[in-house]
Design a protein around this motif. Structure first.
Motif, PDB file in Angstrom:
ATOM      1  N   HIS A 147       0.813  -1.214   0.000  1.00 38.48           N
ATOM      2  CA  HIS A 147       0.000   0.000   0.000  1.00 38.48           C
ATOM      3  C   HIS A 147       0.855   1.276   0.000  1.00 38.48           C
ATOM      4  N   ILE A 194      -3.059  -6.519  -8.122  1.00 35.98           N
ATOM      5  CA  ILE A 194      -4.215  -5.703  -8.514  1.00 35.98           C
ATOM      6  C   ILE A 194      -4.337  -4.507  -7.582  1.00 35.98           C
ATOM      7  N   HIS A 195      -4.163  -4.755  -6.295  1.00 39.11           N
ATOM      8  CA  HIS A 195      -4.210  -3.689  -5.290  1.00 39.11           C
ATOM      9  C   HIS A 195      -3.199  -2.591  -5.625  1.00 39.11           C
ATOM     10  N   GLN A 196      -2.006  -2.971  -6.073  1.00 40.18           N
ATOM     11  CA  GLN A 196      -0.966  -1.994  -6.373  1.00 40.18           C
ATOM     12  C   GLN A 196      -1.313  -1.099  -7.563  1.00 40.18           C
ATOM     13  N   LEU A 197      -2.237  -1.539  -8.418  1.00 40.21           N
ATOM     14  CA  LEU A 197      -2.675  -0.701  -9.545  1.00 40.21           C
ATOM     15  C   LEU A 197      -3.326   0.594  -9.072  1.00 40.21           C
ATOM     16  N   PHE A 198      -3.828   0.594  -7.837  1.00 40.64           N
ATOM     17  CA  PHE A 198      -4.535   1.752  -7.295  1.00 40.64           C
ATOM     18  C   PHE A 198      -3.663   2.608  -6.372  1.00 40.64           C
ATOM     19  N   ILE A 199      -2.380   2.282  -6.285  1.00 42.51           N
ATOM     20  CA  ILE A 199      -1.452   3.003  -5.413  1.00 42.51           C
ATOM     21  C   ILE A 199      -0.601   3.930  -6.280  1.00 42.51           C
ATOM     22  N   PRO A 200      -0.460   5.216  -5.887  1.00 45.35           N
ATOM     23  CA  PRO A 200       0.295   6.175  -6.702  1.00 45.35           C
ATOM     24  C   PRO A 200       1.716   5.687  -7.027  1.00 45.35           C
ATOM     25  N   SER A 228       2.611  -0.297  -9.893  1.00 44.59           N
ATOM     26  CA  SER A 228       1.963  -1.018 -10.979  1.00 44.59           C
ATOM     27  C   SER A 228       1.866  -2.489 -10.584  1.00 44.59           C
TER      28      SER A 228
END
Length: 156
Positions: free
Chosen positions: A24, A110-116, A119
């Motif tokens: 995160h 997938i979770h990391q796709l939403f973290i600034p 990827s």
């Protein structure tokens, strides 16, 4: 549920939370953490073996991918132990543990796709799964050797 099972699953869930929290982190924070670890490693290696030439960029990749492997190595062991504590059989528990670790790795990416700045990468899923497989394999090997040793000592 017995206290060993509760303790095993608590450790597993806490480790999964640790993986989630590390995933995160925004890219800058994650990179700083791995660079700090790399700096410590390079200073330690220079003190122990000053003649060894090191390339920080290559080592940084090794540290980052090694962290994936290591985190899931531990998760594989914890997951298999948790499944075994609730009565799972060796092979079935190992397969379930590996499948669960793979699925957790997929959701982590997938979770990391939403973290600034982060990827999701399928290669990381493969590294994570390989780490889990190695952890599960070593756990089973140690268990086998331990049981073999116990059987031999009973025969003596």
């Amino acid at each position: 549920m017995r206290y060993k099972a509760i303790l095993s699953w608590t450790a597993t869930i806490l480790w999964m939370a640790t993986i989630f929290l590390l995933s995160h982190q925004p890219a800058n924070d994650s990179s700083k953490l791995s660079l700090d670890l790399l700096d410590f490693f390079m200073q330690s290696l220079s003190a122990l073996a000053p003649q060894v030439e090191m390339h920080a960029d290559a080592l940084h990749t090794v540290v980052r991918k090694g962290a994936h492997f290591g985190a899931y190595f531990i998760l594989g062991i914890l997951m298999l132990n948790g499944l075994r504590q609730v009565g799972g059989r060796r092979v079935k528990s190992a397969v379930l543990a590996l499948c669960f670790c793979f699925l957790y790795a997929v959701t982590d990416e997938i979770h990391q796709l939403f973290i600034p700045g982060r990827s999701g990468q399928f290669t990381d899923v493969l590294i994570d799964t390989a780490g889990a497989a190695a952890g599960i394999g070593i756990f089973l090997l140690v268990l086998y050797l331990f049981r073999k040793n116990v059987k031999q000592s009973k025969l003596s």
